[in-house]
Design a protein around this motif. Structure first.
Motif, short mmCIF file in Angstrom:
data_model
loop_
_atom_site.label_atom_id
_atom_site.label_comp_id
_atom_site.label_asym_id
_atom_site.label_seq_id
_atom_site.Cartn_x
_atom_site.Cartn_y
_atom_site.Cartn_z
N ASP A 60 -33.78 3.80 22.66
CA ASP A 60 -34.68 2.65 22.46
C ASP A 60 -34.33 1.52 23.42
OD1 ASP A 60 -36.35 3.59 20.37
OD2 ASP A 60 -34.76 3.22 18.91
N ALA A 61 -33.03 1.29 23.64
CA ALA A 61 -32.61 0.23 24.55
C ALA A 61 -33.17 0.45 25.95
CB ALA A 61 -31.08 0.15 24.60
N GLY A 62 -33.10 1.71 26.43
CA GLY A 62 -33.67 2.02 27.73
C GLY A 62 -35.18 1.83 27.75
N ALA A 146 -31.61 -8.96 16.72
CA ALA A 146 -31.24 -7.63 16.22
C ALA A 146 -32.45 -6.95 15.59
CB ALA A 146 -30.11 -7.73 15.20
N LEU A 147 -32.67 -5.69 15.96
CA LEU A 147 -33.64 -4.83 15.27
C LEU A 147 -32.82 -3.91 14.38
CD1 LEU A 147 -36.17 -3.79 18.08
CD2 LEU A 147 -36.28 -5.71 16.49
N ALA A 164 -33.06 -11.69 13.11
CA ALA A 164 -32.93 -10.30 12.66
C ALA A 164 -34.26 -9.83 12.10
CB ALA A 164 -31.83 -10.18 11.61
N LEU A 165 -34.75 -8.72 12.64
CA LEU A 165 -35.97 -8.09 12.13
C LEU A 165 -35.56 -6.77 11.50
CD1 LEU A 165 -38.38 -8.78 15.14
CD2 LEU A 165 -38.18 -10.06 13.00
N VAL A 166 -35.79 -6.64 10.20
CA VAL A 166 -35.27 -5.50 9.44
C VAL A 166 -36.41 -4.61 8.94
CG1 VAL A 166 -33.82 -4.78 7.51
CG2 VAL A 166 -33.34 -6.95 8.68
N LYS A 176 -36.77 4.11 13.09
CA LYS A 176 -36.96 4.23 14.54
C LYS A 176 -38.42 4.05 14.94
CE LYS A 176 -36.18 7.30 18.49
NZ LYS A 176 -35.56 6.24 19.30
N GLU A 177 -39.32 4.68 14.19
CA GLU A 177 -40.73 4.60 14.53
C GLU A 177 -41.26 3.18 14.41
OE1 GLU A 177 -42.28 7.57 11.91
OE2 GLU A 177 -41.11 9.14 12.90
N VAL A 178 -40.83 2.47 13.37
CA VAL A 178 -41.28 1.08 13.22
C VAL A 178 -40.62 0.19 14.25
CG1 VAL A 178 -41.47 -0.88 11.63
CG2 VAL A 178 -41.80 1.44 10.78
N HIS A 179 -39.37 0.50 14.63
CA HIS A 179 -38.72 -0.25 15.72
C HIS A 179 -39.53 -0.14 17.01
CE1 HIS A 179 -34.31 -0.60 14.10
NE2 HIS A 179 -35.14 -1.47 13.56
N VAL A 180 -40.01 1.06 17.31
CA VAL A 180 -40.80 1.24 18.53
C VAL A 180 -42.03 0.33 18.50
CG1 VAL A 180 -42.18 2.84 19.89
CG2 VAL A 180 -40.01 3.61 18.93
N THR A 181 -42.73 0.32 17.38
CA THR A 181 -43.89 -0.57 17.26
C THR A 181 -43.47 -2.03 17.39
OG1 THR A 181 -45.05 1.00 15.83
CG2 THR A 181 -45.76 -1.30 15.73
N THR A 182 -42.33 -2.37 16.77
CA THR A 182 -41.88 -3.77 16.78
C THR A 182 -41.56 -4.25 18.18
OG1 THR A 182 -40.96 -3.52 14.56
CG2 THR A 182 -40.17 -5.37 15.86
N TYR A 183 -40.85 -3.44 18.97
CA TYR A 183 -40.52 -3.96 20.30
C TYR A 183 -41.72 -3.93 21.24
CZ TYR A 183 -38.75 0.89 21.49
OH TYR A 183 -38.55 2.24 21.69
N HIS A 184 -42.70 -3.12 20.96
CA HIS A 184 -43.95 -3.24 21.71
C HIS A 184 -44.65 -4.56 21.36
CE1 HIS A 184 -44.37 1.37 22.47
NE2 HIS A 184 -43.66 0.77 23.40
N VAL A 185 -44.61 -4.95 20.09
CA VAL A 185 -45.18 -6.23 19.67
C VAL A 185 -44.41 -7.38 20.31
CG1 VAL A 185 -45.53 -7.77 17.70
CG2 VAL A 185 -46.17 -5.35 17.53
#
Length: 206
Positions: A60-62, A146-147, A164-166, A176-185
């Motif tokens: 995810d970091a990459g 932090a995610l 912090a977004l939890v 992980k799937e919601v993290h992907v959406t979150t960092y796109h947002v």
């Protein structure tokens, strides 16, 4: 007719668990907006984004770094970002000599500037290397984000983390799937702020 009748219930349940977690995070819109505003302020001051996480969070970091550095949306500004997980020689060398918990903290001491952003990703908030990285980033004056997943662990309410977004789920796949959406947002809304510099903090407006 479905060959596996149990799937008739399992499929909507699988989607609903993801929808519930994403909806809860979306319901915290003000917090997300503040994160994006503060990140945009740092970029506006010439800062860069330094991202890190272990295992799949390292992937995810990459992903986050390349989204900011080489945006897929034509016409969007490229923003300086790097993933501290990407250099295997540095990560393993630091881990062997200083201990695995120091793999991001050590890099931050040498790469980070005071205007920068440190973004740590952890599926449960209990990753020692991510925690140490954010601690050092805070000491250096970086904006710390932090995610997290689960209950957020010790990082969720830590003074080390500015934002912090939890994702409130015990399922690491859902996190992980919601993290992907979150960092796109985050990427999208950071650009909204950068396109309207007048709404950033007065001291950083050019």
């Amino acid at each position: 007719m479905c060959l596996l009748p149990d799937l008739e219930a399992a499929v909507p349940d699988a989607f609903s668990r993801r929808d519930k977690c994403a909806g809860e995070l979306a319901g915290d819109a003000e917090r997300v907006a503040f994160v994006c505003r503060d990140m945009a302020s740092r970029f506006h001051r010439g800062g860069k984004l330094l991202v890190f996480g272990n295992g799949t969070a390292g992937c995810d970091a990459g992903h986050i770094a390349v989204e900011f550095m080489h945006p897929v949306t034509v016409g969007k500004r490229a923003l300086p970002a790097m993933a501290l997980t990407n250099d295997g020689a540095s990560v393993t060398g630091i881990g062997a000599r200083a201990g695995f918990a120091e793999i991001y903290a050590h890099q931050l001491r040498h790469f980070a500037g005071v205007a920068d952003i440190a973004l740590g990703v952890s599926s449960d908030g209990r990753c020692a290397a991510v925690r140490r990285g954010l601690e050092v980033a805070r000491e250096l004056g970086l904006l710390t984000v932090a995610l997290l997943g689960g209950d957020g662990g010790e990082l969720a309410d830590s003074a080390t983390v500015d934002h912090a977004l939890v994702v409130r789920s015990a399922d690491p796949l859902v996190v992980k799937e919601v993290h992907v959406t979150t960092y796109h947002v985050l990427w999208e809304l950071v650009h909204v702020f950068l396109d309207r510099p007048g709404v950033l903090r007065p001291e950083v407006v050019a």
